[in-house]
Design an enzyme around this catalytic site. Structure first.
Site, PDB file in Angstrom:
ATOM      1  N   LYS A  27      20.219   6.875  -5.771  1.00 14.11           N
ATOM      2  CA  LYS A  27      19.059   6.480  -6.572  1.00 14.11           C
ATOM      3  C   LYS A  27      18.703   7.600  -7.562  1.00 14.11           C
ATOM      4  CE  LYS A  27      14.825   7.564  -4.706  1.00 14.11           C
ATOM      5  NZ  LYS A  27      13.885   8.276  -5.565  1.00 14.11           N
ATOM      6  N   ASN A  28      18.687   8.837  -7.102  1.00 12.49           N
ATOM      7  CA  ASN A  28      18.243   9.929  -7.968  1.00 12.49           C
ATOM      8  C   ASN A  28      19.278  10.326  -9.011  1.00 12.49           C
ATOM      9  OD1 ASN A  28      15.822   9.838  -6.688  1.00 12.49           O
ATOM     10  ND2 ASN A  28      16.169  11.644  -5.406  1.00 12.49           N
ATOM     11  N   ARG A 103       7.558   8.556 -10.603  1.00  8.42           N
ATOM     12  CA  ARG A 103       7.677   9.882 -11.217  1.00  8.42           C
ATOM     13  C   ARG A 103       8.892   9.983 -12.151  1.00  8.42           C
ATOM     14  NH1 ARG A 103       5.604  15.231 -11.867  1.00  8.42           N
ATOM     15  NH2 ARG A 103       7.370  16.607 -12.027  1.00  8.42           N
ATOM     16  N   CYS A 127       5.722   9.029  -5.361  1.00  9.96           N
ATOM     17  CA  CYS A 127       5.431   9.329  -3.963  1.00  9.96           C
ATOM     18  C   CYS A 127       4.348  10.385  -3.871  1.00  9.96           C
ATOM     19  CB  CYS A 127       6.690   9.838  -3.269  1.00  9.96           C
ATOM     20  SG  CYS A 127       7.809   8.520  -2.855  1.00  9.96           S
ATOM     21  N   ARG A 132       2.768  17.509  -8.153  1.00 11.83           N
ATOM     22  CA  ARG A 132       3.831  17.104  -9.066  1.00 11.83           C
ATOM     23  C   ARG A 132       3.433  17.127 -10.549  1.00 11.83           C
ATOM     24  NH1 ARG A 132       7.173  12.255  -6.414  1.00 11.83           N
ATOM     25  NH2 ARG A 132       8.958  13.447  -7.099  1.00 11.83           N
ATOM     26  N   PRO A 133       3.055  18.284 -11.065  1.00 12.17           N
ATOM     27  CA  PRO A 133       2.699  18.378 -12.489  1.00 12.17           C
ATOM     28  C   PRO A 133       3.922  18.269 -13.408  1.00 12.17           C
ATOM     29  CG  PRO A 133       2.614  20.544 -11.451  1.00 12.17           C
ATOM     30  CD  PRO A 133       2.986  19.568 -10.372  1.00 12.17           C
ATOM     31  N   ILE A 134       3.673  18.175 -14.725  1.00  8.23           N
ATOM     32  CA  ILE A 134       4.796  18.099 -15.685  1.00  8.23           C
ATOM     33  C   ILE A 134       4.748  19.258 -16.682  1.00  8.23           C
ATOM     34  CG2 ILE A 134       5.188  15.604 -15.468  1.00  8.23           C
ATOM     35  CD1 ILE A 134       3.697  15.291 -18.190  1.00  8.23           C
ATOM     36  N   ASP A 135       4.089  20.340 -16.279  1.00  6.78           N
ATOM     37  CA  ASP A 135       3.918  21.482 -17.192  1.00  6.78           C
ATOM     38  C   ASP A 135       5.241  22.063 -17.691  1.00  6.78           C
ATOM     39  OD1 ASP A 135       4.032  22.147 -14.362  1.00  6.78           O
ATOM     40  OD2 ASP A 135       3.917  24.233 -14.984  1.00  6.78           O
ATOM     41  N   ASP A 324      14.075  16.160   0.846  1.00  6.57           N
ATOM     42  CA  ASP A 324      14.127  14.706   1.079  1.00  6.57           C
ATOM     43  C   ASP A 324      14.691  14.350   2.456  1.00  6.57           C
ATOM     44  OD1 ASP A 324      13.034  14.274  -1.386  1.00  6.57           O
ATOM     45  OD2 ASP A 324      14.921  13.799  -2.382  1.00  6.57           O
ATOM     46  N   ILE A 346       9.074  23.050  -1.030  1.00 11.88           N
ATOM     47  CA  ILE A 346       9.089  22.372  -2.339  1.00 11.88           C
ATOM     48  C   ILE A 346       7.778  21.613  -2.613  1.00 11.88           C
ATOM     49  CG2 ILE A 346      10.397  20.808  -3.863  1.00 11.88           C
ATOM     50  CD1 ILE A 346      12.238  23.010  -2.884  1.00 11.88           C
ATOM     51  N   ARG A 420      12.015   1.342  -2.035  1.00 13.35           N
ATOM     52  CA  ARG A 420      12.233   2.122  -3.271  1.00 13.35           C
ATOM     53  C   ARG A 420      13.484   2.973  -3.178  1.00 13.35           C
ATOM     54  NH1 ARG A 420       7.346   5.519  -5.300  1.00 13.35           N
ATOM     55  NH2 ARG A 420       9.062   6.185  -6.617  1.00 13.35           N
TER      56      ARG A 420
HETATM   57  N1  EPU Z   1       7.098  21.084 -10.631  1.00 13.68           N
HETATM   58  C1  EPU Z   1       6.104  21.698 -11.362  1.00 13.68           C
HETATM   59  N2  EPU Z   1       6.066  21.474 -12.709  1.00 13.68           N
HETATM   60  C2  EPU Z   1       6.944  20.681 -13.350  1.00 13.68           C
HETATM   61  C3  EPU Z   1       7.969  20.061 -12.596  1.00 13.68           C
HETATM   62  C4  EPU Z   1       8.011  20.284 -11.237  1.00 13.68           C
HETATM   63  O1  EPU Z   1       5.277  22.427 -10.819  1.00 13.68           O
HETATM   64  O2  EPU Z   1       6.819  20.514 -14.574  1.00 13.68           O
HETATM   65  C5  EPU Z   1       7.151  21.315  -9.173  1.00 13.68           C
HETATM   66  C6  EPU Z   1       6.922  20.035  -8.362  1.00 13.68           C
HETATM   67  O3  EPU Z   1       5.544  19.762  -8.224  1.00 13.68           O
HETATM   68  C7  EPU Z   1       7.578  20.410  -7.050  1.00 13.68           C
HETATM   69  C8  EPU Z   1       8.756  21.274  -7.496  1.00 13.68           C
HETATM   70  O4  EPU Z   1       8.468  21.688  -8.817  1.00 13.68           O
HETATM   71  O5  EPU Z   1       6.709  21.157  -6.246  1.00 13.68           O
HETATM   72  C9  EPU Z   1      10.107  20.570  -7.504  1.00 13.68           C
HETATM   73  O6  EPU Z   1       9.986  19.333  -8.163  1.00 13.68           O
HETATM   74  P1  EPU Z   1      11.195  18.662  -8.956  1.00 13.68           P
HETATM   75  O7  EPU Z   1      10.821  18.603 -10.393  1.00 13.68           O
HETATM   76  O8  EPU Z   1      12.449  19.357  -8.581  1.00 13.68           O
HETATM   77  O9  EPU Z   1      11.199  17.201  -8.346  1.00 13.68           O
HETATM   78  P2  EPU Z   1      11.416  15.827  -9.112  1.00 13.68           P
HETATM   79  O10 EPU Z   1      12.434  15.968 -10.170  1.00 13.68           O
HETATM   80  O11 EPU Z   1      10.096  15.247  -9.451  1.00 13.68           O
HETATM   81  C10 EPU Z   1      13.391  15.012  -7.612  1.00 13.68           C
HETATM   82  C11 EPU Z   1      13.641  13.817  -6.740  1.00 13.68           C
HETATM   83  C12 EPU Z   1      12.781  13.898  -5.501  1.00 13.68           C
HETATM   84  C13 EPU Z   1      13.101  15.196  -4.759  1.00 13.68           C
HETATM   85  C14 EPU Z   1      12.910  16.399  -5.691  1.00 13.68           C
HETATM   86  C15 EPU Z   1      13.313  17.725  -5.061  1.00 13.68           C
HETATM   87  C16 EPU Z   1      14.157  12.120  -8.371  1.00 13.68           C
HETATM   88  C17 EPU Z   1      13.776  10.838  -9.000  1.00 13.68           C
HETATM   89  N3  EPU Z   1      13.305  12.605  -7.476  1.00 13.68           N
HETATM   90  O12 EPU Z   1      12.015  14.948  -7.944  1.00 13.68           O
HETATM   91  O13 EPU Z   1      13.150  12.787  -4.705  1.00 13.68           O
HETATM   92  O14 EPU Z   1      12.262  15.329  -3.645  1.00 13.68           O
HETATM   93  O15 EPU Z   1      13.699  16.209  -6.881  1.00 13.68           O
HETATM   94  O16 EPU Z   1      14.634  17.703  -4.665  1.00 13.68           O
HETATM   95  O17 EPU Z   1      15.221  12.668  -8.644  1.00 13.68           O
HETATM   96  C18 EPU Z   1      12.889  11.074  -3.140  1.00 13.68           C
HETATM   97  O18 EPU Z   1      14.002  10.656  -3.504  1.00 13.68           O
HETATM   98  O19 EPU Z   1      12.298  10.629  -2.121  1.00 13.68           O
HETATM   99  C19 EPU Z   1      12.239  12.122  -3.917  1.00 13.68           C
HETATM  100  C20 EPU Z   1      10.944  12.409  -3.823  1.00 13.68           C
END
Ligand code: EPU
Length: 442
Positions: A27-28, A103, A127, A132-135, A324, A346, A420
């Protein structure tokens, strides 16, 4: 949102599941490949796609943007084929309702911005496992010359005249979505972008390799520094993206089989993406046979769960122990012999499922929002007159595991979350000999 629920007949600690479970495409990985189609002049064909709720939502996201998407079944491989053509894309406002519930919609901002020069997005949801910010995305776009305006909870991002410009971007933390998104933004930017402190998950490597095979210039694939030289829109020329096997799905079934399976073969998977988990389970005493594309839990019925040894877990970016798989490994550790500490590095909100496990008799102490202590050897029981719930995709699978280990009949609500990430989970578990019924809600 369908209110379906699962009714699960517990095995009361017996290890009797038998058969083969085939692992779907990740999925990811597929969600990002779907977004990447926006970088292409021609149609992108995606093979081995799972057809989970998040994939369906991403199809809608692309369609509302004006792209053409065709989905068909590949009966031979029990998977789906997606054909995406973004030549007719005209709307760069990412559908707010979907963005709020998923997300991964943020990943679409990269290719949209680099191809069309603008994109808008509401603060993405998904989830509930932390803030989970986007900064890191926003800071990256600004370094590439974009302007970002915030109106209520909408970010409106506009590329400079002539398009995004190459830049040096140093991530403050390793982010999977951030790495994929800025890598895609850089593919069509002017000049050279250097991304440092990148995440290295196999899904990122797979995407980078596909883009490179279609004309992108990306160096350092599989490392923490990616150097990307901007090019013209990509051409697939019919070359398909083949979705890699879902390592989290494989790891989830492996942990389930370790507790409830006698002879379970997990096939069409990539064991080398799960080395840490496999090594932990082998050291714990789970009898495993590993092939290039299978993991066989063999003659496990002869090993009592109380004979398995516990271990400590610290989640980490790839190749460390995946966050995960953290809820599922907790369930495993409630059954082994000894004490374990699980440290979640994480996400700060990923222990909610422990409430349900405790209701079932698990011996878990919450030390702080990031750390729990699990004492093994617990006898789990379906909670009387109380229902369990899936708090998120992975917590949902963990509660299903606990219900199967337990004695009695459990009811699990909110299985929308499970859908999902895991396609037709009940059918696949029943094929192994479990009794899992989906009851249709309104
Ligand atoms: N983060 C920030 N700022 C940002 C981006 C991320 O602070 O701008 C923080 C997040 O809040 C978190 C950490 O960085 O604490 C890591 O987040 P990451 O961006 O790596 O996660 P993601 O891309 O949102 C993907 C997977 C998640 C998985 C994480 C970590 C997808 C669609 N989702 O999320 O999968 O847990 O990487 O490996 O690829 C799941 O499949 O159940 C799932 C939640």
């Amino acid at each position: 949102m369908a209110k379906d629920y699962f009714k699960i007949q517990g095995l009361g600690g017996k290890k009797i599941l038998r058969g083969e479970v085939q692992i779907n495409g990740a999925k990811n990985a597929v969600l990002k490949a779907m977004a990447a189609a926006i970088l292409f002049k021609d149609e992108v064909k995606i093979l081995n796609a799972p057809y989970t709720e998040d994939v369906k939502k991403t199809v809608t996201l692309l369609e509302t943007a004006g792209a053409k998407v065709e989905v068909s079944e590949d009966a031979v491989n029990h998977s789906h084929v997606l054909k995406i053509n973004t030549a007719t894309l005209h709307n760069t406002d990412i559908d707010p309702e979907i963005a709020k519930s998923m997300r991964a919609s943020v990943v679409m901002t990269g290719p949209m911005l680099s191809r069309y020069g603008k994109v808008s997005l509401v603060q993405p949801g998904g989830c509930v496992i932390g803030a989970r910010p986007i900064d890191q995305f926003i800071e990256g776009y600004k370094k590439m010359g974009a302007t970002v305006e915030f109106k209520d909870d909408v970010s409106i991002i506009t590329a400079p005249e002539g398009g995004l410009r190459g830049a040096e971007i140093i991530f403050h933390l390793q982010t999977v979505g951030g790495t994929e998104t800025l890598m895609m933004a850089a593919v069509l930017a002017k000049g050279v972008t250097v991304l440092k402190n990148c995440a290295m998950e196999p899904e990122i490597t797979s995407l980078a390799e596909y883009l490179t095979s279609c004309g992108a210039k990306i160096e350092g694939i599989g490392t923490t520094t990616l150097t990307i030289t901007g090019v013209e829109p990509l051409v697939s020329a019919g070359k398909p993206y083949v979705t890699i096997p879902d390592r989290i799905e494989a790891g989830s079934f492996l942990l389930l089989a370790a507790l409830c399976g006698d002879d379970v073969k997990i096939t069409t998977c990539e064991p080398k993406h799960l080395e840490v988990l496999i090594s932990m389970l082998m050291d714990s005493g789970v009898p495993l046979q590993i092939g290039t594309d299978f993991i066989h839990v063999k003659n496990n019925g002869a090993v009592k769960n109380s004979e398995l040894k516990t271990f400590n877990v610290r989640t980490h970016e790839y190749p460390g122990f995946a966050t995960d798989l953290q809820p599922q490994v907790s369930v495993f550790l409630t059954q082994a012999s000894g004490e374990s500490i699980i440290f979640e590095t994480i996400f700060e909100g990923r222990f909610k499922y422990t409430e349900d496990l405790i209701k079932m008799g698990a011996n878990i102490t919450i030390m702080n929002p990031r750390e729990i202590m699990v004492k093994g050897g617990a006898e789990l029981k379906a909670p009387e007159a109380e229902e369990l719930r899936a708090h998120d995709i992975r917590a949902g699978f963990a509660v299903v595991m606990a219900a199967l280990v337990a004695s009695g009949e459990s009811v699990i609500n909110n299985i929308y979350y499970i859908d999902r990430g895991y396609e037709r989970l009940e059918e696949r578990l029943c094929a192994l000999g479990a009794k899992v019924e989906r009851v249709k809600g309104e």
